[in-house]
Scaffold this motif. Sequence first.
Motif, mmCIF file in Angstrom:
data_model
loop_
_atom_site.group_PDB
_atom_site.id
_atom_site.type_symbol
_atom_site.label_atom_id
_atom_site.label_comp_id
_atom_site.label_asym_id
_atom_site.label_seq_id
_atom_site.Cartn_x
_atom_site.Cartn_y
_atom_site.Cartn_z
ATOM 1 N N VAL A 115 0.847 -1.197 0.000
ATOM 2 C CA VAL A 115 0.000 0.000 0.000
ATOM 3 C C VAL A 115 0.883 1.248 0.000
ATOM 4 O O VAL A 115 0.616 2.213 -0.739
ATOM 5 N N ALA A 116 1.942 1.235 0.799
ATOM 6 C CA ALA A 116 2.837 2.396 0.870
ATOM 7 C C ALA A 116 3.498 2.667 -0.484
ATOM 8 O O ALA A 116 3.635 3.830 -0.891
ATOM 9 N N ALA A 117 3.896 1.621 -1.182
ATOM 10 C CA ALA A 117 4.510 1.801 -2.505
ATOM 11 C C ALA A 117 3.497 2.415 -3.476
ATOM 12 O O ALA A 117 3.834 3.316 -4.249
ATOM 13 N N GLN A 118 2.259 1.948 -3.425
ATOM 14 C CA GLN A 118 1.231 2.516 -4.284
ATOM 15 C C GLN A 118 0.976 3.977 -3.932
ATOM 16 O O GLN A 118 0.793 4.813 -4.812
ATOM 17 N N ARG A 119 0.972 4.278 -2.630
ATOM 18 C CA ARG A 119 0.738 5.660 -2.194
ATOM 19 C C ARG A 119 1.836 6.576 -2.724
ATOM 20 O O ARG A 119 1.559 7.676 -3.204
ATOM 21 N N ARG A 120 3.080 6.141 -2.634
ATOM 22 C CA ARG A 120 4.186 6.970 -3.155
ATOM 23 C C ARG A 120 3.986 7.278 -4.634
ATOM 24 O O ARG A 120 4.189 8.410 -5.080
ATOM 25 N N GLU A 121 3.571 6.264 -5.405
ATOM 26 C CA GLU A 121 3.345 6.475 -6.836
ATOM 27 C C GLU A 121 2.184 7.434 -7.069
ATOM 28 O O GLU A 121 2.264 8.327 -7.912
ATOM 29 N N LEU A 122 1.112 7.290 -6.321
ATOM 30 C CA LEU A 122 -0.029 8.191 -6.469
ATOM 31 C C LEU A 122 0.333 9.617 -6.101
ATOM 32 O O LEU A 122 -0.078 10.560 -6.777
ATOM 33 N N LEU A 123 1.088 9.785 -5.037
ATOM 34 C CA LEU A 123 1.501 11.130 -4.631
ATOM 35 C C LEU A 123 2.367 11.781 -5.708
ATOM 36 O O LEU A 123 2.222 12.973 -5.994
ATOM 37 N N ARG A 124 3.247 11.001 -6.326
ATOM 38 C CA ARG A 124 4.085 11.520 -7.411
ATOM 39 C C ARG A 124 3.202 11.973 -8.573
ATOM 40 O O ARG A 124 3.347 13.087 -9.087
ATOM 41 N N ARG A 125 2.249 11.132 -8.948
ATOM 42 C CA ARG A 125 1.365 11.481 -10.060
ATOM 43 C C ARG A 125 0.455 12.659 -9.710
ATOM 44 O O ARG A 125 0.143 13.480 -10.572
ATOM 45 N N LEU A 126 0.038 12.735 -8.453
ATOM 46 C CA LEU A 126 -0.806 13.853 -8.021
ATOM 47 C C LEU A 126 -0.040 15.165 -8.137
ATOM 48 O O LEU A 126 -0.579 16.162 -8.634
ATOM 49 N N ARG A 127 1.214 15.173 -7.699
ATOM 50 C CA ARG A 127 2.034 16.395 -7.822
ATOM 51 C C ARG A 127 2.166 16.809 -9.288
ATOM 52 O O ARG A 127 2.023 17.984 -9.626
ATOM 53 N N GLU A 128 2.411 15.831 -10.172
ATOM 54 C CA GLU A 128 2.533 16.136 -11.599
ATOM 55 C C GLU A 128 1.228 16.725 -12.152
ATOM 56 O O GLU A 128 1.251 17.707 -12.897
ATOM 57 N N ALA A 129 0.111 16.116 -11.789
ATOM 58 C CA ALA A 129 -1.184 16.589 -12.292
ATOM 59 C C ALA A 129 -1.503 17.981 -11.757
ATOM 60 O O ALA A 129 -2.020 18.836 -12.487
ATOM 61 N N GLN A 130 -1.193 18.233 -10.489
ATOM 62 C CA GLN A 130 -1.454 19.552 -9.905
ATOM 63 C C GLN A 130 -0.601 20.618 -10.576
ATOM 64 O O GLN A 130 -1.088 21.711 -10.874
ATOM 65 N N HIS A 131 0.664 20.313 -10.837
ATOM 66 C CA HIS A 131 1.538 21.277 -11.522
ATOM 67 C C HIS A 131 1.021 21.559 -12.936
ATOM 68 O O HIS A 131 0.999 22.710 -13.381
ATOM 69 N N ALA A 132 0.618 20.502 -13.631
ATOM 70 C CA ALA A 132 0.098 20.684 -14.984
ATOM 71 C C ALA A 132 -1.196 21.489 -14.966
ATOM 72 O O ALA A 132 -1.418 22.343 -15.832
ATOM 73 N N ALA A 133 -2.045 21.251 -13.966
ATOM 74 C CA ALA A 133 -3.312 21.990 -13.861
ATOM 75 C C ALA A 133 -3.061 23.467 -13.629
ATOM 76 O O ALA A 133 -3.770 24.318 -14.178
ATOM 77 N N LEU A 134 -2.054 23.793 -12.834
ATOM 78 C CA LEU A 134 -1.735 25.197 -12.567
ATOM 79 C C LEU A 134 -1.260 25.919 -13.820
ATOM 80 O O LEU A 134 -1.428 27.131 -13.945
ATOM 81 N N ALA A 135 -0.671 25.177 -14.751
ATOM 82 C CA ALA A 135 -0.160 25.779 -15.980
ATOM 83 C C ALA A 135 -1.263 26.010 -17.018
ATOM 84 O O ALA A 135 -1.039 26.720 -17.996
ATOM 85 N N GLU A 136 -2.435 25.433 -16.816
ATOM 86 C CA GLU A 136 -3.541 25.582 -17.765
ATOM 87 C C GLU A 136 -4.293 26.876 -17.516
ATOM 88 O O GLU A 136 -4.447 27.302 -16.372
ATOM 89 N N PRO A 137 -4.798 27.501 -18.572
ATOM 90 C CA PRO A 137 -5.623 28.701 -18.395
ATOM 91 C C PRO A 137 -6.915 28.351 -17.645
ATOM 92 O O PRO A 137 -7.477 27.275 -17.873
ATOM 93 N N PRO A 138 -7.386 29.218 -16.776
ATOM 94 C CA PRO A 138 -8.632 28.950 -16.038
ATOM 95 C C PRO A 138 -9.790 28.672 -16.992
ATOM 96 O O PRO A 138 -9.957 29.353 -18.005
ATOM 97 N N GLY A 139 -10.562 27.650 -16.685
ATOM 98 C CA GLY A 139 -11.738 27.318 -17.477
ATOM 99 C C GLY A 139 -11.456 26.566 -18.767
ATOM 100 O O GLY A 139 -12.379 26.299 -19.532
ATOM 101 N N SER A 140 -10.214 26.219 -19.024
ATOM 102 C CA SER A 140 -9.895 25.512 -20.271
ATOM 103 C C SER A 140 -10.311 24.045 -20.177
ATOM 104 O O SER A 140 -10.451 23.482 -19.092
ATOM 105 N N ALA A 141 -10.501 23.437 -21.342
ATOM 106 C CA ALA A 141 -10.870 22.017 -21.387
ATOM 107 C C ALA A 141 -9.763 21.162 -20.767
ATOM 108 O O ALA A 141 -10.036 20.219 -20.027
#
Length: 177
Positions: A115-141
């Motif tokens: 479970v801990a190994a899966q959590r580490r992977e999810l946290l890594r992917r969550l950080r990537e997705a959050q960073h990518a979301a911040l780079a998108e214009p508000p309201g974009s698809a």
Amino acid sequence: MQDAVLAMLAKEPTHGYDLRVRLRQSLGPLGESMNPGQIYVTLARLERAGLVVCERADGLPERPERKVYALTAAGQQRVAAWLAEVGWPKPDLAEFHLKLVAAAAARLADPVELVAAQRRELLRRLREAQHAALAEPPGSAGGLLLEGVVLRLQADLRWLEACERAWSKGDDRAEGG
């Protein structure tokens, strides 16, 4: 399904019927929909792939010869690789649950560590997705899609927390019993 069957055979060689019962118990209500013949089709495929061997065993008078399945060395290697695999963002939750059950039953790995190994992977992917979301214009698809990815990862993290709590307590429900 193949990897879960292999992992359950890692504990001990067994009959197809016993494997089916253990899988159904491990999956709880989700196991009720499992096709009874699916386990035998899976075992035949695993045998053709050289991951299991089948031997005839003495049985009861009404069933004089029953097939007993056991892992080969290649099957043992595949189980080890499956347990070490960290797969997300599209997990099959039932398969991950079976991974935890099989790892605990055969004492192949600590479910809490999986479970801990899966959590580490999810946290890594969550950080990537959050960073990518911040780079998108508000309201974009693209921003909306990334918001969905972030929400899904957060939900998966909450589920992993529940898994960790259950396995840390040695909860019988976690072990399918």
